[in-house]
Design a protein around this motif. Structure first.
Motif, PDB file in Angstrom:
ATOM      1  N   LYS A   5      49.509 -20.091  62.118  1.00 35.72           N
ATOM      2  CA  LYS A   5      49.014 -20.503  63.435  1.00 35.72           C
ATOM      3  C   LYS A   5      47.653 -19.870  63.724  1.00 35.72           C
ATOM      4  O   LYS A   5      47.218 -18.944  63.029  1.00 35.72           O
ATOM      5  N   HIS A   6      47.015 -20.367  64.780  1.00 35.60           N
ATOM      6  CA  HIS A   6      45.727 -19.831  65.221  1.00 35.60           C
ATOM      7  C   HIS A   6      45.940 -19.147  66.569  1.00 35.60           C
ATOM      8  O   HIS A   6      46.243 -19.801  67.572  1.00 35.60           O
ATOM      9  N   PHE A   7      45.819 -17.830  66.584  1.00 35.65           N
ATOM     10  CA  PHE A   7      45.960 -17.053  67.809  1.00 35.65           C
ATOM     11  C   PHE A   7      44.590 -16.833  68.440  1.00 35.65           C
ATOM     12  O   PHE A   7      43.628 -16.472  67.751  1.00 35.65           O
ATOM     13  N   VAL A   8      44.507 -17.014  69.750  1.00 38.91           N
ATOM     14  CA  VAL A   8      43.284 -16.736  70.508  1.00 38.91           C
ATOM     15  C   VAL A   8      43.611 -15.609  71.472  1.00 38.91           C
ATOM     16  O   VAL A   8      44.436 -15.769  72.378  1.00 38.91           O
ATOM     17  N   VAL A  24      44.324  -7.814  65.293  1.00 39.40           N
ATOM     18  CA  VAL A  24      43.602  -8.806  64.493  1.00 39.40           C
ATOM     19  C   VAL A  24      43.848  -8.559  63.007  1.00 39.40           C
ATOM     20  O   VAL A  24      44.148  -9.485  62.244  1.00 39.40           O
ATOM     21  N   THR A  25      43.732  -7.303  62.603  1.00 36.85           N
ATOM     22  CA  THR A  25      43.933  -6.947  61.193  1.00 36.85           C
ATOM     23  C   THR A  25      45.341  -7.302  60.733  1.00 36.85           C
ATOM     24  O   THR A  25      45.534  -7.894  59.657  1.00 36.85           O
ATOM     25  N   LEU A  26      46.336  -6.962  61.546  1.00 36.42           N
ATOM     26  CA  LEU A  26      47.733  -7.210  61.169  1.00 36.42           C
ATOM     27  C   LEU A  26      48.043  -8.707  61.122  1.00 36.42           C
ATOM     28  O   LEU A  26      48.719  -9.180  60.195  1.00 36.42           O
ATOM     29  N   LEU A  27      47.576  -9.464  62.097  1.00 43.12           N
ATOM     30  CA  LEU A  27      47.854 -10.896  62.119  1.00 43.12           C
ATOM     31  C   LEU A  27      47.192 -11.607  60.948  1.00 43.12           C
ATOM     32  O   LEU A  27      47.785 -12.503  60.331  1.00 43.12           O
ATOM     33  N   ARG A  28      45.974 -11.227  60.635  1.00 43.64           N
ATOM     34  CA  ARG A  28      45.290 -11.852  59.487  1.00 43.64           C
ATOM     35  C   ARG A  28      45.981 -11.498  58.183  1.00 43.64           C
ATOM     36  O   ARG A  28      46.004 -12.304  57.250  1.00 43.64           O
ATOM     37  N   VAL A  34      42.929 -15.840  63.571  1.00 44.43           N
ATOM     38  CA  VAL A  34      42.793 -15.087  64.810  1.00 44.43           C
ATOM     39  C   VAL A  34      41.365 -15.188  65.339  1.00 44.43           C
ATOM     40  O   VAL A  34      40.400 -15.027  64.578  1.00 44.43           O
ATOM     41  N   THR A  35      41.246 -15.448  66.632  1.00 42.52           N
ATOM     42  CA  THR A  35      39.959 -15.391  67.324  1.00 42.52           C
ATOM     43  C   THR A  35      40.128 -14.460  68.512  1.00 42.52           C
ATOM     44  O   THR A  35      40.995 -14.686  69.368  1.00 42.52           O
ATOM     45  N   CYS A 254      54.415 -13.039  65.604  1.00 42.09           N
ATOM     46  CA  CYS A 254      54.852 -13.771  64.412  1.00 42.09           C
ATOM     47  C   CYS A 254      56.182 -14.474  64.668  1.00 42.09           C
ATOM     48  O   CYS A 254      56.419 -15.590  64.187  1.00 42.09           O
ATOM     49  N   GLU A 255      57.037 -13.833  65.456  1.00 41.07           N
ATOM     50  CA  GLU A 255      58.317 -14.454  65.837  1.00 41.07           C
ATOM     51  C   GLU A 255      58.062 -15.712  66.662  1.00 41.07           C
ATOM     52  O   GLU A 255      58.712 -16.746  66.446  1.00 41.07           O
ATOM     53  N   VAL A 256      57.119 -15.629  67.589  1.00 42.89           N
ATOM     54  CA  VAL A 256      56.760 -16.791  68.391  1.00 42.89           C
ATOM     55  C   VAL A 256      56.229 -17.913  67.499  1.00 42.89           C
ATOM     56  O   VAL A 256      56.599 -19.087  67.636  1.00 42.89           O
ATOM     57  N   ALA A 257      55.358 -17.544  66.560  1.00 42.46           N
ATOM     58  CA  ALA A 257      54.746 -18.537  65.662  1.00 42.46           C
ATOM     59  C   ALA A 257      55.790 -19.269  64.827  1.00 42.46           C
ATOM     60  O   ALA A 257      55.683 -20.481  64.574  1.00 42.46           O
ATOM     61  N   GLU A 258      56.809 -18.543  64.398  1.00 41.85           N
ATOM     62  CA  GLU A 258      57.850 -19.155  63.568  1.00 41.85           C
ATOM     63  C   GLU A 258      58.722 -20.134  64.346  1.00 41.85           C
ATOM     64  O   GLU A 258      59.222 -21.106  63.792  1.00 41.85           O
TER      65      GLU A 258
END
Length: 261
Positions: A5-8, A24-28, A34-35, A254-258
């Motif tokens: 997903k793309h998180f803003v 940002v580092t962890l999500l990437r 990530v933006t 990440c739980e939300v994204a899944e």
């Protein structure tokens, strides 16, 4: 990761995109896009506070970004603290581009009343003395609405960054900037949220237990007064949870994204 997903990420007042650096580092690292944005006169945004004459100047970077992405793309908006109000305006303007909105111990308004009402409710329960050494500015005098604020070092140390590493507090002392509150703007028709647009977006609230800025009681009150698809609790988390518990917050996102397609 399957279906990234793309998180803003949208910061709260006086902060900037810099406060998300750990997240940002962890999500990437998990392969998500990530933006992290600087709103007007925040972070390294070139505008100064006196140039931000309305809330629309403040949220312009977010609105321009949302307008720039293709109609086929849908993002997950993440607002922290006061950042809940800018993402709400983006949800109203671009509901078809928002996959979900995550409010991280954030202002979460309802379409039944103006967003400004939420600001008023917060300050009703926040004694001025609890703001310690924050610098406050009012319209004409202290009986008029609070117009801008900048966090003081004592307030940051005791209320905001008390669970963070010392170097994060020192970074904040260097980068913090004054911010407007735009109460009058948020009470106008132009900022009114609607059920067909704002109300159509899936909302997730991340409750931060132990927050000394947005108290858990106020967080729960907002959840009870608005339709929320999911509530996630991070225990022993202060207001700057993205710095004090970035791994836990990353796990929540990440739980939300899944779960959201």
């Amino acid at each position: 990761m399957e279906n990234p997903k793309h998180f803003v990420l949208v910061h709260g007042i006086c902060n900037g995109a810099w406060c998300w650096y750990k997240l940002v580092t962890l999500l990437r690292h998990t392969s998500h896009r990530v933006t992290a944005l600087d709103l007007g006169a925040s972070g390294i945004n070139s505008k100064q506070l006196h140039e931000i004459t309305s809330v629309w100047d403040y949220v312009q970077p977010l609105m321009e970004f949302m307008a720039s992405i293709s109609h086929e793309e849908r993002v997950i908006l993440v607002g922290h603290s006061y950042g809940g109000l800018p993402i709400s305006l983006a949800m109203e303007s671009f509901p078809q581009k928002v996959l979900a909105a995550v409010f991280v111990t954030a202002y979460m308004p309802h379409y039944n009343s103006s967003p400004g009402v939420l600001i008023q409710e917060y300050f009703k329960g926040t004694p001025v003395e609890s703001l310690l050494d924050c610098e406050l500015k009012f319209g004409q005098n202290q009986e008029n609405p609070l117009t801008s604020v900048v966090f003081g070092p004592q307030y940051m140390a005791e209320k905001l960054f008390q669970l963070c590493k010392p170097e994060d507090l020192e970074l904040a002392k260097i980068l913090v900037r004054p911010s407007g509150l735009f109460l009058e703007d948020f009470m106008t028709k132009e900022c009114q949220l609607t059920e067909p647009k704002f109300g159509s977006v899936t909302k997730i609230f991340v409750v931060c237990e132990g927050d000394e800025v947005v108290k858990e009681e106020f967080q729960r009150w907002m959840i009870e007064n608005g339709p929320t698809a999911q509530v996630i609790l991070i225990r022993e988390a202060g207001h700057m949870v993205m710095l004090s518990k970035p791994e836990q917050l990353c796990g929540c996102l990440c739980e939300v994204a899944e779960k959201i397609w």
